[in-house]
Design an enzyme around this catalytic site. Structure first.
Site, PDB file in Angstrom:
ATOM      1  N   HIS A 184      37.280  16.998 -28.531  1.00 24.61           N
ATOM      2  CA  HIS A 184      36.794  15.769 -29.157  1.00 24.61           C
ATOM      3  C   HIS A 184      35.576  16.127 -30.013  1.00 24.61           C
ATOM      4  O   HIS A 184      34.794  17.019 -29.654  1.00 24.61           O
ATOM      5  CB  HIS A 184      36.407  14.782 -28.046  1.00 24.61           C
ATOM      6  CG  HIS A 184      36.082  13.410 -28.518  1.00 24.61           C
ATOM      7  ND1 HIS A 184      34.849  13.075 -29.053  1.00 24.61           N
ATOM      8  CD2 HIS A 184      36.819  12.264 -28.526  1.00 24.61           C
ATOM      9  CE1 HIS A 184      34.841  11.793 -29.357  1.00 24.61           C
ATOM     10  NE2 HIS A 184      36.015  11.274 -29.058  1.00 24.61           N
TER      11      HIS A 184
ATOM     12  N   LEU B  70      29.678  16.146 -17.714  1.00 25.87           N
ATOM     13  CA  LEU B  70      28.387  16.160 -18.408  1.00 25.87           C
ATOM     14  C   LEU B  70      28.342  15.047 -19.444  1.00 25.87           C
ATOM     15  O   LEU B  70      29.188  14.969 -20.325  1.00 25.87           O
ATOM     16  CB  LEU B  70      28.153  17.522 -19.078  1.00 25.87           C
ATOM     17  CG  LEU B  70      26.745  17.775 -19.642  1.00 25.87           C
ATOM     18  CD1 LEU B  70      26.460  19.276 -19.658  1.00 25.87           C
ATOM     19  CD2 LEU B  70      26.563  17.210 -21.043  1.00 25.87           C
TER      20      LEU B  70
END
Length: 336
Positions: A231, A127
């Site tokens: 992240h 994504l």
């Protein structure tokens, strides 16, 4: 301005390549190289064309399209059965407990075990939303459209589903986890290993990685600190996964240490709550929903509004136009 999700086409290659260059590295499912992306599109075309129902080793690539300009502004992927072409490796964080009678002390050590526990699952991944579009719920549209695709084609997917989130990568493009663990055995930096994995698969992990458990106390503090941490750009994605019913069960990515989230497919909220209805009219509707129509290569999804009646649903004109919907069409929808 309206957007829709649709199946990726060959002419989307350049758009995908331009988006891949914006990922900042560590995004294995969207490598910034044309040939691997072209191979993904070819595999996706074959998956959309396969008419036989049932589980197979398929990859579906979807894109987010601006309905007015035709520009591609995002993408996502669905893998139906991971670990078939290449082994699917994860690290599982566990604990070993030992007791010394002489010292009258109990020691608990955290260890990393190289496992194939998640092999055979389906996976949602790849994504990416263009930075200029990160508003208006388009990330949610990309993410949840995958679940409506699964609901629409349930027989093609496994009973367990996973999502790997990118781990922490520093400003220089290095991974503290890779440097502290695998990098010691492979003679290549994280970016080199990540690129190799994207184009050749991770069999080299099986060939070179020690199979014995790794005691995390032997790793650097920096490597330990990022295990199971997404992240910064993936924190919102992790929250979305949790809202859908995914959980972190101590599986981490073998490259960057990012968390792997898992769920039972039929318990994913958007799959569980998806409703199939027939359109009885185009007009005023006030129920905010994610709406999908079509099957396989004709699958489309958009954000819109529905109004339910005992006879069927009414869909708002903007969404009906974006998805080319008419009275009598069948849709799958879930509340936003």
């Amino acid at each position: 301005m309206s957007f829709r999700i649709r199946a990726a086409r060959d002419e989307d290659l350049q758009h995908l390549y331009e988006m891949a260059k914006l990922t900042g590295g560590g995004f294995t499912n969207l490598p910034p190289e044309r040939e691997p992306l072209r191979a993904k599109l070819a595999r996706s075309h074959a998956a959309f064309a396969r008419q036989e129902e049932g589980l197979s080793d398929d990859l579906f690539v979807l894109v987010l399209e601006n309905c007015e300009t035709g520009d591609i502004r995002g993408t996502c992927q669905i893998f139906t059965h991971v670990g078939q072409l290449w082994p699917f490796y994860s690290y599982r964080l566990g604990t070993v407990t030992k007791h010394s009678r002489e010292l009258n002390r109990t020691f608990r050590a955290e260890i990393l075990n190289l496992v194939n526990d998640l092999e055979g699952s389906s996976e949602v991944g790849g994504l990416f939303l263009h930075p200029a579009e990160r508003a208006g719920g388009l990330g949610m549209l990309l993410a949840r459209s995958r679940y409506l695709f699964i609901a629409r084609h349930r027989a093609r997917f496994a009973d367990r589903i996973l999502a790997e989130l990118r781990g922490v990568i520093d400003e220089a493009g290095a991974s503290p986890f890779w440097d502290g663990v695998a990098g010691r055995f492979f003679g290549m930096n994280f970016q080199e290993a990540d690129t190799f994995n994207a184009t050749h698969g991770n069999q080299f992990i099986a060939d070179l990685m020690p199979k014995h458990p790794i005691y995390t106390a032997m790793l650097s503090e920096h490597a330990r600190a990022v295990m199971g941490i997404p992240h910064p750009s993936g924190r919102a994605a992790m929250r979305m996964l949790e809202n859908e019913g995914f959980a972190y069960e101590h599986y981490v990515d073998i490259f960057d240490g990012g968390p792997t989230m898992t769920a039972r497919t039929d318990q994913v909220k958007a799959i569980r709550d998806a409703v199939t209805s027939t359109i009885i009219g185009i007009g005023d509707a006030d129920g905010a929903a994610l709406i999908a129509s079509g099957r396989l290569a004709t699958f489309q999804a958009a954000q819109g509004y529905v109004r339910s009646t005992p006879e069927g649903v009414i869909v708002d004109p903007l969404t009906a136009n974006a998805l080319q919907l008419r009275e009598g069409d069948e849709i799958v929808h879930v509340a936003r």
